[in-house]
Motif scaffolding. Structure first.
Motif, PDB file in Angstrom:
ATOM      1  N   SER A  43       2.594   1.392   2.830  1.00 16.39           N
ATOM      2  CA  SER A  43       1.882   0.128   2.630  1.00 16.39           C
ATOM      3  C   SER A  43       1.919  -0.758   3.871  1.00 16.39           C
ATOM      4  CB  SER A  43       2.487  -0.624   1.453  1.00 16.39           C
ATOM      5  OG  SER A  43       3.787  -1.017   1.783  1.00 16.39           O
ATOM      6  N   ASN A  45       0.302  -0.934   6.524  1.00 18.04           N
ATOM      7  CA  ASN A  45      -0.963  -1.444   7.049  1.00 18.04           C
ATOM      8  C   ASN A  45      -1.923  -1.920   5.976  1.00 18.04           C
ATOM      9  OD1 ASN A  45      -0.588  -1.298   9.816  1.00 18.04           O
ATOM     10  ND2 ASN A  45      -0.852   0.917   9.773  1.00 18.04           N
ATOM     11  N   GLN A  46      -1.411  -2.081   4.764  1.00 17.56           N
ATOM     12  CA  GLN A  46      -2.307  -2.509   3.704  1.00 17.56           C
ATOM     13  C   GLN A  46      -2.468  -4.015   3.686  1.00 17.56           C
ATOM     14  OE1 GLN A  46      -1.796  -0.848  -0.131  1.00 17.56           O
ATOM     15  NE2 GLN A  46      -1.473   1.214   0.665  1.00 17.56           N
ATOM     16  N   ARG A  47      -3.236  -4.453   2.693  1.00 12.91           N
ATOM     17  CA  ARG A  47      -3.453  -5.884   2.526  1.00 12.91           C
ATOM     18  C   ARG A  47      -2.157  -6.586   2.141  1.00 12.91           C
ATOM     19  NH1 ARG A  47      -9.046  -7.315   0.299  1.00 12.91           N
ATOM     20  NH2 ARG A  47     -10.243  -5.809   1.458  1.00 12.91           N
TER      21      ARG A  47
END
Lengths: 112, 294, 308
Positions: A43, A45-47
C-alpha cells in the motif's frame, strides 16, 4: 512473540524506516524461533489510508508488537483495537537487527 | 446551455486572491434584474460570496457523504468490504470491522459487495448548504465545509445539484483557488470559464494550470486581468501567443482595494462597471453559442 | 536560539483566503533564516502543490525530479463490455457513459472517476480494470536559502493532500540527516485536505491575513482548524493599511482570542517587484517598509519557536 518492524529494504540488516504506513517493507520476526521474513508493503504507493492498510498487514500476520518511528492516528487506533503493542525505535537505531536486540533487552518504550 | 438550458459561467483563477469573488459578484449584480441569476459559491473551504451579496438564508441542508455502518449480527467478517475499499476506510481487526469515516469517499462499494448484506449506509455530515435571496433578487447558495473535514468536492457536487435551475437563467459559479479536483468539480458542466488573473509571475504560473484543465475538459474560456498595472507583462504576452482572449481589464487602484476590503463590489466603485460586465456577458453568450455550433 | 540539540521545529504558514501573501512572506522568512546572525539551517517546503509558487522566488540552482503516482482510475475494455449497465448504475460520480457509436458498450471519463473501483468488482464480464495514474512530479531542489521540497500536481488531479504528505516526509528525513533545526512550510489556501496535511506535526502556525471582510472571515476558519489540531498560532496582517476598519477588527478579534499579532505589513509595491525579480523582498529591497516589518516578525517567530 511476533514482531513487525518497518524497514527500508527486504533484509534484517537493512536500515529501519521511520514511517509506518509508508514504509517500503516490514520485517516479521518470531522471537521464539528467531525466524524472519520480509513483507513488501503493497500500500506504500496507494491513496490515503496507508496507515490503516499497514495496520491490516500487521493484524493479518498476527503480530503482537509493531516497532516503527511514528504512528499516525488511524494506524494507532487500528492497532490499539487489535490489541497490538506499538513501540518506537531508540535514537541510535540504524538497522532492523539493532531494534530487535533493543526489544530483547527491554530497552524500547511503548508508543501511547 | 447544453443540457440544463441555463447558461453556466464558472469563475476560476488558479492563484488565490486575484479577485474571483469580486468579479463573480459584480457580474451577478450587473445582470440582475434583466437576467434570472443563480449564484453558487463553490469555494466551500473559504466561502466569501455572501459577504458581498448578503443573502438572507432561508433554506439549509446538510451536506453528507454516505458511510458504512455494519450490522454485527449479520457480519461474517469475511473481509470483502476491506478488500473492495480503495481508500482503506475499513479494516478487519480480529472479529470485527473498523470504520474510518474521514477516509471514506462515500462510494457505496462496500455495501454493494457485502455478501451477507450486513452494511447499511448512514449519512455522515461533512458540511452544510445554505440558500436564500440576496441583493437585487439574486438567488444565492453556498456550501460550507465543516472545520477539520478534509473533502470539499462532495459538497460542491451536492451544491450544484441542490437548487433548481430554470430555463434561460444564468448560473454563476465562484470556484476555489488552485487547480485540483475541487476546481474540476466546479468547472464540470460549465458552458464558459471566466479566469481572473493578475499580471505577476505567480498569477501567470497558476493561470496556466487552470488553462490546462479547460483544455482537457473542453470548456471555452477567457481571461480578466485584475490589478492591471502591477507586476509585469508576461501574462499579456502569454495570452497573446496562445490566442486566448483578454475580455476585460480592471486597473489596480487603492480605491478598489479598500472598497473590496469593505465588502463592496466594483459596481459600488463606479457605475461604469455595470455596463462593462453586461458587455462581457454578451461576449460570453456569443462565444458559448459559437462553441456549440462548431 | 534554535540549535541542533533541540528537535526540529516546524513552522507552517497559512491564511484560509488565497492571495494574502503567504508565499512572499515564506520566501522572506527563508532568506532571513539563512541570514540571521546565528544562521539557522532550514529546510523549505512548498505545500501548495496545485499552485506552487515558492520556487519562482527562491530560484533553485538544481533540482532532482521524482514521479508522483497517485490513485488509479477505472478503464473499460470495450470488446469485453456487454453493456449490462451495472457499472453505470453503481457509479456515484457520474463517470460512466455509453459510446455514441451504437456499440452497446460503455466508457469511463477519467476526470470524473473517483477511483473507488465499485465497478471493477461488480463487472460480471471482468471488463474493467484499475489503471494507476501519474498525477504529478515532486522535486528536491537546492537554493541559496536551503533545500526546497516542492511539487507540481498535474492540473485537475486529486490527492493533493497525499502529495503534500509525501514531500513533507522526504523533507523531514532530509532535515534529520542534515541536522537542520527548522522546517518552513508554505501552506495552501483553504481548510481542506491539503491544508490538513500541511499542518500535520507543526509546532507553530503563522496566519497571514489581510484586513478585508473576506480575509477576516477566512482567518476565523483557519484559526478554528489550527485550534482543532491544537497547533499554537500567531498572526501577521499583510496589506494592513488597505482598510483601517478591518485592521481594527483583526486587532479586536486577536485580543479576544489571546492571539499575538507579530506585525502589520503595509501594502508595499516592493513585494510584487521582488516577486517579478524572482527574489525574496528582504533580499532585493532590505530597506523597504515591508522588509522591515517582516524582519521584526521573524525575530519574534524565533523567540516563539524556541519556547514552543
Amino acid at each position: 512473540m511476533i514482531l513487525i518492524i518497518s524497514s527500508q529494504n527486504a533484509d534484517i540488516n537493512s536500515p529501519v524506516d521511520p514511517r509506518f504506513g509508508r514504509s517500503q517493507f516490514f520485517i516479521k520476526y518470531d522471537t521464539n524461533t528467531n525466524h524472519w521474513e520480509a513483507i513488501k508493503n503493497s500500500s506504500v504507493n496507494q491513496r490515503g489510508g496507508a496507515g490503516i492498510a499497514a495496520a491490516q498487514i500487521a493484524v493479518n500476520h498476527k503480530a503482537e508488537v509493531v516497532i516503527s518511528g511514528d504512528f499516525g492516528p488511524n494506524a494507532f487506533n487500528a492497532l490499539k483495537a487489535a490489541g497490538i503493542t506499538m513501540m518506537t525505535f531508540l535514537q541510535d537505531t540504524s538497522t532492523v537487527q539493532d531494534t530487535i536486540d533493543h526489544y530483547k533487552q527491554g530497552k524500547l518504550n511503548p508508543f501511547e | 446551455m447544453k443540457n440544463s438550458k441555463a447558461l453556466c459561467i464558472a469563475v476560476a483563477s488558479g492563484k488565490g486572491g486575484t479577485g474571483k469573488t469580486t468579479v463573480a459578484t459584480s457580474l451577478a449584480l450587473s445582470l440582475t434584474p434583466q437576467e434570472n441569476v443563480l449564484f453558487l459559491d463553490c469555494d466551500v473551504e473559504a466561502p466569501n460570496g455572501h459577504l458581498f451579496l448578503r443573502p438572507r438564508i432561508e433554506a439549509e441542508k446538510k451536506a453528507v457523504i454516505l458511510i458504512p455502518r455494519i450490522d454485527v449480527e449479520k457480519c461474517l467478517t469475511c473481509g470483502k468490504c476491506v478488500e473492495v475499499c480503495q481508500f482503506h476506510a475499513l479494516a478487519e481487526i480480529g472479529k470485527s470491522i473498523m470504520i474510518f469515516p474521514q477516509l471514506c469517499h462515500g462510494c457505496g462499494s462496500c455495501a454493494w459487495h457485502c455478501p451477507s448484506k450486513a452494511i447499511k449506509e448512514i449519512k455522515n455530515p461533512i458540511g452544510v448548504l445554505e440558500a436564500g435571496l440576496a441583493l437585487k433578487g439574486i438567488r444565492f447558495a453556498h456550501g460550507i465545509l465543516t472545520i477539520s473535514e478534509p473533502m470539499a468536492t462532495p459538497i460542491i457536487r451536492q451544491l450544484k445539484k441542490w437548487q433548481k435551475t430554470e430555463t434561460g437563467s444564468v448560473i454563476i459559479q465562484d470556484a476555489p483557488p488552485g487547480a485540483s479536483c475541487s476546481v474540476v468539480e466546479t468547472l464540470r458542466g460549465a458552458d464558459f470559464a471566466l479566469l481572473v488573473s493578475e499580471p505577476t509571475p505567480f498569477g501567470l504560473h497558476d493561470l496556466k494550470q487552470v488553462l490546462d484543465i479547460l483544455k482537457e475538459m473542453n470548456i471555452p474560456g477567457g481571461v480578466i486581468i485584475n490589478r492591471d498595472g502591477i507586476g509585469d507583462f508576461q501574462v499579456d504576452q502569454f495570452l497573446k501567443q496562445n490566442h486566448i482572449p483578454i475580455m476585460m481589464r480592471i486597473p489596480y487602484s487603492t480605491e478598489i482595494a479598500s472598497a473590496v476590503a469593505a465588502g463592496k463590489t466594483l459596481l459600488d466603485v463606479s457605475s461604469n462597471y455595470g455596463l462593462e460586465f453586461k458587455t462581457l456577458f454578451s461576449q460570453i453568450k456569443k462565444r458559448v453559442m459559437e462553441n456549440e455550433t462548431c | 536560539m534554535l540549535n541542533q540539540a533541540n528537535p526540529i521545529k516546524q513552522l507552517v504558514i497559512l491564511s484560509g483566503k488565497g492571495g494574502t501573501g503567504k508565499t512572499s512572506i515564506s520566501a522572506a522568512i527563508a532568506d532571513l533564516a539563512r541570514d540571521s546572525k546565528n544562521k539557522i539551517n532550514t529546510v523549505l517546503i512548498d505545500a501548495d502543490v496545485d499552485a506552487a509558487n515558492l520556487s519562482l522566488v527562491l530560484q533553485p540552482q538544481q533540482s532532482e525530479t521524482y514521479e508522483f503516482w497517485g490513485g488509479s482510475v477505472a478503464e473499460i475494455e470495450k470488446s469485453k463490455c456487454i453493456g449490462c449497465d451495472l457499472c453505470k448504475l453503481l457509479c456515484r460520480y457520474d463517470a460512466v457513459f455509453p459510446y455514441a457509436d451504437g456499440s452497446n458498450s460503455y466508457f469511463i471519463d477519467p476526470i470524473a472517476c473517483d477511483g473507488c473501483a465499485a465497478c471493477v468488482y461488480s463487472c460480471a464480464s471482468e471488463a474493467i480494470r484499475m489503471v494507476q495514474q501519474k498525477e504529478g512530479n515532486w522535486f528536491h531542489s537546492k537554493t541559496v536559502y536551503g533545500d526546497l521540497f516542492h511539487a507540481e500536481l498535474f492540473p485537475g488531479k486529486e490527492n493533493s493532500g497525499k502529495l503534500v504528505t509525501l514531500i513533507k516526509q522526504h523533507a523531514r528525513l532530509w532535515a534529520q540527516d542534515t541536522q537542520a533545526s527548522l522546517i518552513v512550510v508554505d501552506g495552501p489556501p483553504g481548510i481542506g485536505c491539503p491544508v490538513i496535511s500541511a499542518c500535520a506535526g507543526a509546532d507553530l502556525g503563522l496566519i497571514v491575513t489581510e484586513p478585508s471582510v473576506a480575509g477576516i472571515h477566512d482567518l476565523q476558519r483557519i484559526l478554528s482548524l489550527l485550534q482543532h489540531f491544537k497547533i499554537p498560532v500567531v498572526v501577521c496582517i499583510n496589506k494592513s493599511d488597505i482598510y483601517p476598519k478591518g485592521k481594527e477588527k483583526i486587532r479586536q478579534f486577536s485580543s479576544d482570542y489571546k492571539i499575538d499579532i507579530l506585525g502589520e505589513i503595509p501594502y508595499d509595491k516592493h513585494i510584487i517587484q521582488a516577486m517579478v525579480q524572482g527574489r525574496p523582498v528582504t533580499r532585493e529591497y532590505p530597506n523597504a517598509p515591508s522588509s522591515k516589518v517582516i524582519q521584526e516578525i521573524w525575530n519574534k517567530l524565533v523567540c516563539r519557536l524556541t519556547k514552543c
